[in-house]
Design a protein around this motif. Structure first.
Motif, short mmCIF file in Angstrom:
data_model
loop_
_atom_site.label_atom_id
_atom_site.label_comp_id
_atom_site.label_asym_id
_atom_site.label_seq_id
_atom_site.Cartn_x
_atom_site.Cartn_y
_atom_site.Cartn_z
N MET A 1 0.83 -1.21 0.00
CA MET A 1 0.00 0.00 0.00
C MET A 1 0.86 1.25 0.00
O MET A 1 0.53 2.25 -0.67
CB MET A 1 -0.93 -0.02 1.21
N MET A 2 1.97 1.21 0.75
CA MET A 2 2.88 2.35 0.75
C MET A 2 3.51 2.54 -0.63
O MET A 2 3.71 3.68 -1.08
CB MET A 2 3.96 2.15 1.81
N ALA A 3 3.80 1.43 -1.31
CA ALA A 3 4.35 1.53 -2.67
C ALA A 3 3.33 2.16 -3.61
O ALA A 3 3.68 3.02 -4.44
CB ALA A 3 4.75 0.14 -3.17
N ALA A 4 2.06 1.77 -3.47
CA ALA A 4 1.02 2.35 -4.31
C ALA A 4 0.86 3.84 -4.02
O ALA A 4 0.71 4.66 -4.94
CB ALA A 4 -0.31 1.61 -4.07
N ALA A 5 0.91 4.19 -2.73
CA ALA A 5 0.80 5.60 -2.35
C ALA A 5 1.99 6.40 -2.89
O ALA A 5 1.83 7.54 -3.37
CB ALA A 5 0.71 5.73 -0.83
N TRP A 6 3.18 5.81 -2.80
CA TRP A 6 4.39 6.47 -3.31
C TRP A 6 4.27 6.71 -4.82
O TRP A 6 4.61 7.80 -5.33
CB TRP A 6 5.61 5.62 -2.99
N ALA A 7 3.76 5.67 -5.51
CA ALA A 7 3.58 5.82 -6.95
C ALA A 7 2.56 6.90 -7.27
O ALA A 7 2.75 7.72 -8.18
CB ALA A 7 3.15 4.48 -7.55
N GLY A 8 1.48 6.95 -6.47
CA GLY A 8 0.46 7.97 -6.69
C GLY A 8 0.99 9.37 -6.44
O GLY A 8 0.72 10.30 -7.20
N MET A 9 1.78 9.52 -5.36
CA MET A 9 2.35 10.83 -5.05
C MET A 9 3.36 11.25 -6.11
O MET A 9 3.45 12.43 -6.46
CB MET A 9 3.01 10.79 -3.67
N THR A 10 4.10 10.28 -6.63
CA THR A 10 5.05 10.59 -7.70
C THR A 10 4.31 11.06 -8.95
O THR A 10 4.71 12.04 -9.61
CB THR A 10 5.90 9.35 -8.05
N GLY A 11 3.22 10.37 -9.28
CA GLY A 11 2.41 10.78 -10.42
C GLY A 11 1.85 12.18 -10.25
O GLY A 11 1.85 13.00 -11.19
N LEU A 12 1.40 12.49 -9.01
CA LEU A 12 0.88 13.83 -8.73
C LEU A 12 1.97 14.87 -8.86
O LEU A 12 1.75 15.97 -9.41
CB LEU A 12 0.28 13.85 -7.32
N TRP A 13 3.14 14.54 -8.36
CA TRP A 13 4.29 15.45 -8.45
C TRP A 13 4.62 15.75 -9.90
O TRP A 13 4.79 16.91 -10.29
CB TRP A 13 5.47 14.81 -7.74
#
Length: 221
Positions: free
Chosen positions: A200-212
């Motif tokens: 889940m943290m990996a998915a969140a990290w990927a989502g935050m990277t996409g937002l960035w």
């Protein structure tokens, strides 16, 4: 493209680390389940004579002898019951004295009379238990009040060999102690929860990277 390079690199490296931790926990889960399965097979396996040879942790054993009445009282707790005392007794068999964890009694029966029991057959599991650590209070030997099972110390106090058998069943009639057989319930197995957390943290990290990356792109449009 240079403006995306650093965020993308951070995102990929972060996701890779978090995913690898999740995969590691999945592997740990498989290892733990295999270990628990092996322990469960040992617990319920055919008992071997106590002194037939070297014993493995949790191995089922059997013996016939005398519960002498010499015992130590170890404060502990049982789920849905509360505070109780484990009764660790001396068991004499084949001319040797070992420790027998007979189970538990309510607090009110700590000092109840439990006379010796001769010629009793027991089946239990061999354990090498040392629950105490540097934070565990020393036992009050005057009142026979222990705070943890510590095989070497219990053996010394009861003048027995440092061999502990946790009782599973016996042919004692109307035993005054409720057996507390060995099980795997107390062995933690949280690896699945850990794996889900890392993924889940990996998915969140990927989502935050996409937002960035999206925000960088918006600022340069």
């Amino acid at each position: 493209m240079k403006k995306f390079l650093a965020p993308l690199l951070i995102g990929v490296i972060g996701c890779a680390i978090l995913l690898s931790l999740g995969v590691w926990q999945v592997k740990r889960l498989a290892w733990k389940e295999t270990m628990l399965s092996r322990i469960e097979q040992q617990i319920v396996g055919d008992p071997v004579p106590l002194f037939a040879g070297p014993l493995e942790e949790y191995q089922a054993v059997e013996a016939t002898g005398t519960i002498t009445g010499e015992e130590a009282h170890v404060l502990t707790a049982v789920k849905n019951i509360g505070a109780v005392f484990r009764i660790v007794s001396v068991f004499e068999t084949e001319g040797r004295r070992i420790l027998l964890d007979r189970g538990y009694v309510p607090e009110t029966e700590k000092t109840a009379d439990r006379p010796p029991v001769e010629d009793v057959r027991i089946i239990g599991n061999f354990r090498t238990v040392q629950e105490s650590d540097r934070f565990t209070p020393e036992p009050d030997r005057d009142t026979n009040f222990w705070f943890a099972r510590d095989v070497p110390k219990l053996a010394e106090a009861l003048d027995a060999e440092p061999i502990l058998v946790v009782l599973r069943e016996s042919d004692e009639q109307d035993p005054p102690v409720t057996p507390w057989p060995v099980g795997t319930e107390g062995i933690p197995n949280d690896h699945l929860n850990y794996a889900i957390t890392w993924f889940m943290m990996a998915a969140a990290w990927a989502g935050m990277t996409g937002l960035w990356l999206w925000r960088i792109n918006r600022r340069t449009d």
